[in-house]
Design an enzyme around this catalytic site. Sequence first.
Site, PDB file in Angstrom:
ATOM      1  N   GLU A   1      -5.921  -1.366  12.111  1.00  0.00           N
ATOM      2  CA  GLU A   1      -5.636  -0.937  10.653  1.00  0.00           C
ATOM      3  C   GLU A   1      -5.129   0.735  10.991  1.00  0.00           C
ATOM      4  O   GLU A   1      -5.820   1.311  11.728  1.00  0.00           O
ATOM      5  CB  GLU A   1      -6.761  -0.616   9.954  1.00  0.00           C
ATOM      6  CG  GLU A   1      -6.604  -1.144   8.620  1.00  0.00           C
ATOM      7  CD  GLU A   1      -5.964  -2.641   8.517  1.00  0.00           C
ATOM      8  OE1 GLU A   1      -4.586  -2.863   8.261  1.00  0.00           O
ATOM      9  OE2 GLU A   1      -6.758  -3.710   8.346  1.00  0.00           O
TER      10      GLU A   1
ATOM     11  N   TYR B   1      -3.203   7.557   2.021  1.00  0.00           N
ATOM     12  CA  TYR B   1      -2.654   6.843   2.957  1.00  0.00           C
ATOM     13  C   TYR B   1      -1.631   7.876   3.423  1.00  0.00           C
ATOM     14  O   TYR B   1      -1.487   8.167   4.936  1.00  0.00           O
ATOM     15  CB  TYR B   1      -1.665   5.780   2.400  1.00  0.00           C
ATOM     16  CG  TYR B   1      -0.985   4.934   3.724  1.00  0.00           C
ATOM     17  CD1 TYR B   1      -1.480   3.641   4.038  1.00  0.00           C
ATOM     18  CD2 TYR B   1       0.121   5.327   3.990  1.00  0.00           C
ATOM     19  CE1 TYR B   1      -0.830   3.099   5.046  1.00  0.00           C
ATOM     20  CE2 TYR B   1       0.719   4.683   5.175  1.00  0.00           C
ATOM     21  CZ  TYR B   1       0.396   3.387   5.639  1.00  0.00           C
ATOM     22  OH  TYR B   1       0.972   2.769   6.404  1.00  0.00           O
TER      23      TYR B   1
ATOM     24  N   SER C   1      -0.265  -7.511   0.848  1.00  0.00           N
ATOM     25  CA  SER C   1       1.021  -7.409   0.995  1.00  0.00           C
ATOM     26  C   SER C   1       2.079  -8.235   0.017  1.00  0.00           C
ATOM     27  O   SER C   1       2.974  -8.870   0.586  1.00  0.00           O
ATOM     28  CB  SER C   1       1.539  -7.477   2.424  1.00  0.00           C
ATOM     29  OG  SER C   1       0.992  -6.664   3.296  1.00  0.00           O
TER      30      SER C   1
ATOM     31  N   ASP D   1       3.402  -5.283   7.971  1.00  0.00           N
ATOM     32  CA  ASP D   1       3.298  -6.413   6.846  1.00  0.00           C
ATOM     33  C   ASP D   1       4.773  -7.168   7.047  1.00  0.00           C
ATOM     34  O   ASP D   1       4.575  -8.330   6.617  1.00  0.00           O
ATOM     35  CB  ASP D   1       3.143  -5.511   5.517  1.00  0.00           C
ATOM     36  CG  ASP D   1       1.963  -4.563   5.408  1.00  0.00           C
ATOM     37  OD1 ASP D   1       1.193  -4.706   6.142  1.00  0.00           O
ATOM     38  OD2 ASP D   1       1.943  -3.861   4.268  1.00  0.00           O
TER      39      ASP D   1
ATOM     40  N   SER E   1      11.622 -12.287 -13.033  1.00  0.00           N
ATOM     41  CA  SER E   1      10.238 -12.698 -12.367  1.00  0.00           C
ATOM     42  C   SER E   1       8.999 -13.139 -13.110  1.00  0.00           C
ATOM     43  O   SER E   1       9.305 -12.977 -14.667  1.00  0.00           O
ATOM     44  CB  SER E   1       9.717 -11.451 -11.547  1.00  0.00           C
ATOM     45  OG  SER E   1       9.044 -10.634 -12.537  1.00  0.00           O
TER      46      SER E   1
ATOM     47  N   GLY F   1      -1.885  -5.390  -5.567  1.00  0.00           N
ATOM     48  CA  GLY F   1      -2.815  -4.699  -5.584  1.00  0.00           C
ATOM     49  C   GLY F   1      -4.171  -5.091  -4.455  1.00  0.00           C
ATOM     50  O   GLY F   1      -5.252  -3.971  -4.757  1.00  0.00           O
ATOM     51  N   ALA F   2      -4.182  -6.185  -4.034  1.00  0.00           N
ATOM     52  CA  ALA F   2      -5.311  -6.632  -3.161  1.00  0.00           C
ATOM     53  C   ALA F   2      -5.272  -5.965  -1.909  1.00  0.00           C
ATOM     54  O   ALA F   2      -6.229  -6.668  -0.977  1.00  0.00           O
ATOM     55  CB  ALA F   2      -5.571  -8.185  -3.422  1.00  0.00           C
ATOM     56  N   GLY F   3      -4.074  -5.527  -1.243  1.00  0.00           N
ATOM     57  CA  GLY F   3      -4.148  -5.160  -0.035  1.00  0.00           C
ATOM     58  C   GLY F   3      -3.391  -6.326   0.788  1.00  0.00           C
ATOM     59  O   GLY F   3      -3.938  -6.595   2.019  1.00  0.00           O
TER      60      GLY F   3
HETATM   61  C1  GLA Z   1      -0.793  -0.760   4.728  1.00  0.00           C
HETATM   62  C2  GLA Z   1       0.644  -0.525   5.387  1.00  0.00           C
HETATM   63  C3  GLA Z   1       0.743  -0.959   6.665  1.00  0.00           C
HETATM   64  C4  GLA Z   1      -0.216  -0.616   7.559  1.00  0.00           C
HETATM   65  C5  GLA Z   1      -1.438  -0.674   6.793  1.00  0.00           C
HETATM   66  C6  GLA Z   1      -2.612  -0.021   7.682  1.00  0.00           C
HETATM   67  O1  GLA Z   1      -0.746  -2.200   4.683  1.00  0.00           O
HETATM   68  O2  GLA Z   1       1.899  -1.157   4.527  1.00  0.00           O
HETATM   69  O3  GLA Z   1       1.947  -0.694   7.326  1.00  0.00           O
HETATM   70  O4  GLA Z   1      -0.188   0.785   7.922  1.00  0.00           O
HETATM   71  O5  GLA Z   1      -1.609  -0.263   5.544  1.00  0.00           O
HETATM   72  O6  GLA Z   1      -2.961  -0.711   8.666  1.00  0.00           O
END
Ligand code: GLA
Length: 395
Positions: A32, A236, A138, A184, A66, A134-136
């Site tokens: 990460e 970030y 991607s 991602d 969409s 929004g859940a991370g």
């Molecule tokens: C987000 C970003 C990625 C990466 C992660 C952290 O998902 O889009 O490029 O930096 O955070 O690992």
Amino acid sequence: MSTTDSPTFDGIFDTEVVGRWQAPGRVNLIGEHTDYNDGFVLPLAIDRATTITVGRRNDRLLRASSSFEPGVVHEASLDALDPATLDGWSAYVFGIAWALAKKLPEVTTSDDVAIDLSEAFGLDIFVDSDVPVGAGLSSSAAIECSVAVAMADLWNLDVTRPFLASVGQYSENHAVGAPTGIMDQSASLLGRADSAVFLDCRSLDAEVIDLGFAPASLELLVIDTRVEHAHATGGYVERRASCEKGAAALGVTSLRDLDVSDLERAESLLDDETYRRVRHVITENQRVLDTVRTLRESGPGAIGALLDASHVSMRDDFEISVPELDLAVSTAQSTGAVGARMTGGGFGGAAIALVPSDSRETVTAAVLEAFAAAGYREPTIFAVHAADGAHRLEG
Ligand code: GLA
């Protein structure tokens, strides 16, 4: 997810459908905040995806609608693409055409023909997705990558998947405005069923690594805390800046150039906060390498301690966790998970827990109960499976 009365391509556009493409979201198993430091990552594409239905137009217009913004049609012209004028989620779609136009001059075909978008025809694009926003996981890269492969196929662009990943990242950085790395989009484009993508973010060499979860009777649970985050602003951006500051102070191009043997020197030269940021990145790169080796030598049941250590490093050194993520991780760990960590950029989003299949119910119930007891919003918990990367759907 689609239901029978959800909007559809046909309800909105009158062009003829020329194909459907699908691109998955991703979970990062480990690695990460290493991607923008030229380091290592080990994500997997998951069985949650964006599907786009595309119609061919006779002009140079791009239109996008969409299922998540019913009835709204965004529009842009291929002759006047300008990131400053792209609205909301449509930036994920039109930004790809803009980024292709910017980056295609870097590509020459085998017979040295320049590729550009001067002959490209307009498209009607309907976007549907079951990647939670929004859940991370991607959701934005899933849209970008489905659009990128569709445009490459339909416009006959002779380009590679790593190139399309760089187009997706360029769009995310400059059209959407989030200074993210290349993980991602690489996961969404290069993923393989039952496997993770081991990516060197400097060389962009990618290797598919067998995960072996099912044969080991393990499942990967996602615990979406529903704490929302955004990477275009805030933490970030600050973390990225700290990494650049640390690399400059230590005289290297990027933190990738350092390893655990440099920690002592880093500690003596850097302020405490920058040192802890740098220590996270250095040790996390090492954990990715160790995870790949452990998967190969001992199988997935042996990677738990590495996942746990990654979470501690993100919580204490990189400081990107939140109490909900910490609770999800500690509860999973104490009720049977082999290992657990937050995944993605942090400040909210999801944790992952690698659990024996027969502990899935116990871990799920325990996390729900712990969240209720703490007065947190109810998390969404589901299993994910490693899936193939972006592709055109049959029929
Ligand atoms: C987000 C970003 C990625 C990466 C992660 C952290 O998902 O889009 O490029 O930096 O955070 O690992």
